[in-house]
Enzyme design. Structure first.
Site, PDB file in Angstrom:
ATOM      1  N   ALA A 253       0.834  -1.212   0.000  1.00 30.78           N
ATOM      2  CA  ALA A 253       0.000   0.000   0.000  1.00 30.78           C
ATOM      3  C   ALA A 253       0.863   1.255   0.000  1.00 30.78           C
ATOM      4  O   ALA A 253       0.562   2.232  -0.706  1.00 30.78           O
ATOM      5  CB  ALA A 253      -0.936  -0.011   1.204  1.00 30.78           C
ATOM      6  N   TYR A 254       1.923   1.224   0.780  1.00 37.37           N
ATOM      7  CA  TYR A 254       2.808   2.384   0.859  1.00 37.37           C
ATOM      8  C   TYR A 254       3.506   2.632  -0.481  1.00 37.37           C
ATOM      9  O   TYR A 254       3.519   3.770  -0.981  1.00 37.37           O
ATOM     10  CB  TYR A 254       3.838   2.170   1.965  1.00 37.37           C
ATOM     11  CG  TYR A 254       4.849   3.282   2.098  1.00 37.37           C
ATOM     12  CD1 TYR A 254       4.463   4.545   2.540  1.00 37.37           C
ATOM     13  CD2 TYR A 254       6.193   3.074   1.795  1.00 37.37           C
ATOM     14  CE1 TYR A 254       5.390   5.572   2.669  1.00 37.37           C
ATOM     15  CE2 TYR A 254       7.122   4.095   1.917  1.00 37.37           C
ATOM     16  CZ  TYR A 254       6.715   5.337   2.352  1.00 37.37           C
ATOM     17  OH  TYR A 254       7.638   6.346   2.477  1.00 37.37           O
TER      18      TYR A 254
END
Length: 246
Positions: free
Chosen positions: A154-155
């Site tokens: 996600a990052y």
């Protein structure tokens, strides 16, 4: 507090701590008047402003959620009113939450992408309209995109969006002599990186580059200072500052 004609002005988001604070300190040493942006820690930002003033520099603190276009418009306005304009915007503000894709809380995903994607877009949009010709916009990406570490999906997805935005904005500002780049740090010894990691994990990640150490905030500030100052021929790029991590 309007600056002299020869003083360049920088606004640094997330400038009250970690990499952002190192960037603020470095740009102040290089002679910039600096707006130290904070989201939640006004005291820390004001302390940094006082330290810069004590050393003979010029600085103010400005607050606001980077994803809130109204709050950030006020931060840009306060910077311009204090110093007469803005030449460089450094967007270090960001959040990181780690989780396997299968178990990531989607509310966490939304919160991270709000800061990292929408926040970068809001700040870049304001910068595109307000940075003076001959200036620079410097966003923040990550080197972890290159190594695809589990838990970082996600990052790194949010930072991939930063890369795309950065490269497009560089072309959209054609004709104004404004450079737009992203700095992509490797693991850096900041609270954002160290939080929640055991010693074994930290050592393993430190050894992912041939220099066999974590980066420091000053390492990254050095790259930012180069892009903000003398460097005029690097544009539309993601600059990997990671000690050789591949």
């Amino acid at each position: 507090m309007t600056t002299t004609n020869n003083t360049r002005v920088a606004l640094v988001t997330g400038g009250s701590g970690g990499i952002g604070a190192a960037v603020v300190e470095r740009l102040a040493r290089d002679g910039f008047a600096v707006a130290v942006h904070y989201a939640g820690n006004a005291e820390r930002a004001e302390k940094l402003v006082a330290e810069i003033a004590a050393a003979g520099g010029q600085a103010i603190a400005v607050g606001g959620d980077v994803a809130d276009e109204v709050a950030m418009a006020e931060a840009f306005k306060a910077t311009s009113e204090a110093f007469g304009g803005i030449d460089v915007v450094v967007n270090t503000a960001g959040i990181m939450a780690l989780s396997p894709i299968a178990s990531l809380d989607l509310d966490v995903l939304d919160r991270m992408h709000r800061t990292n994607i929408r926040g970068t877009f809001v700040v870049s949009q304001l910068a595109a309209n307000q940075v003076r010709d001959g200036g620079a916009v410097i966003n923040f990406s990550t080197s972890v995109k290159k190594v695809a570490l589990p838990g970082y999906a996600a990052y790194t997805a949010s930072k991939g969006a930063v890369d795309a935005l950065t490269m497009v904005l560089a072309k959209e500002l054609a004709g104004r002599d404004i450079t737009v780049n992203a700095v992509a740090p490797g693991p850096v010894a900041t609270p954002l990186f160290l939080d929640g990691k055991d010693e074994e994990t930290i050592e393993r990640m430190a050894n992912m580059n041939p220099l066999h150490r974590l980066g420091t905030p000053d390492d990254i500030a050095e790259v930012v200072a180069f892009l903000a100052g003398p460097c005029r021929w690097i544009n539309g790029q993601v600059v990997y500052a990671n000690g050789g991590m591949v």
